[in-house]
Design an enzyme around this catalytic site. Structure first.
Site, PDB file in Angstrom:
ATOM      1  CB  CYS A  44      -0.939   0.024   1.207  1.00  5.51           C
ATOM      2  SG  CYS A  44      -2.110   1.420   1.119  1.00  5.51           S
ATOM      3  CB  CYS A  63      -0.326   1.866   5.283  1.00  3.61           C
ATOM      4  SG  CYS A  63      -2.064   1.434   5.068  1.00  3.61           S
ATOM      5  CB  CYS A  96      -2.428   5.151   1.326  1.00  4.43           C
ATOM      6  SG  CYS A  96      -2.632   4.666   3.046  1.00  4.43           S
TER       7      CYS A  96
END
Ligand SMILES: N[C@@H](CCC(=O)N[C@@H](CS)C(=O)NCC(=O)O)C(=O)O
Ligand SMILES: [Zn+2]
Ligand SMILES: [Zn+2]
Length: 187
Positions: free
Chosen positions: A48, A53, A50
């Site tokens: 991930c 995280c 983003c």
């Protein structure tokens, strides 16, 4: 040189073991480590990109999988955990001292409620499911990664056999949309 995506990805993937019994996750503190015990393997393990995280030092991506809430228990030093953002969908429980995220939980009505989000690299056991795809890839730009180097990032994922998406994978996006449609009584 291509950027480090994540230690579990940079040198190729190691396949998970069948019937893997699970194991323990530890934060990075030298002493009084927070310990979380997981029963069984994770599902939908993925990279991930983003901004929310947890990523290990030097890595551009997080690796995060889901596991039923009932298979997750904090087995030592729970007092060191804090919820980072109480308004987020995923309530990320992090160690106050070292900053590592031990588990993320969804408490509100949501397609993924009942599943916790965990980072298997915090475990010493081998056999966790390998990452299956890369999610929120374009989000690394929001954190300062140069947009003109995105081809390198996507090519590196492809070279280890991972598909890249700028949100979640199609089956997970379909699950989210199905949940919304049911809530709106369109399905
Ligand atoms: N571009 C945004 C994307 C954030 C985002 O939507 N993250 C996904 C993947 S973890 C999510 O489900 N977030 C819910 C949450 O963070 O609670 C960022 O990088 O912050
Ligand atoms: Zn810690
Ligand atoms: Zn994320």
């Amino acid at each position: 040189m291509a950027p480090s995506l994540h230690p579990l990805i940079d040198n190729g993937l190691t396949k998970g073991a069948e019937n893997f019994p699970g194991g323990k996750l530890y934060c990075h503190c030298a002493d009084r480590k927070v310990e979380v015990t997981l029963k069984g393997n994770v599902l939908h393990n993925h990279a991930c990109g983003c901004s929310q995280c947890w990523k290990p030092a030097g890595a551009l991506f997080a690796v995060i999988g889901v596991i039923p809430v009932d298979n997750v228990s904090v087995t030592a030093n729970q007092d060191k955990l804090t919820v980072l953002d109480k308004n987020a969908t995923i309530l990320r429980h992090a160690c106050k001292q070292c900053g590592v995220h031990l588990y993320g939980r969804i408490e509100k009505e949501h397609a993924f409620k009942g599943l916790d989000f965990v980072h298997v690299e915090l475990s010493n056991e081998k056999g966790w499911q390998e990452p299956q795809f890369a999610a929120f890839v374009s989000s690394v730009i929001e954190q300062g990664f140069p947009p003109d180097k995105m081809d390198e990032v996507r090519s590196k994922f492809k070279s280890v056999g991972l598909e890249t998406y700028d949100a979640l994978s199609p089956p997970l996006m379909d699950a989210l949309a199905t949940f919304t449609a049911k809530r709106l009584q369109k399905l």
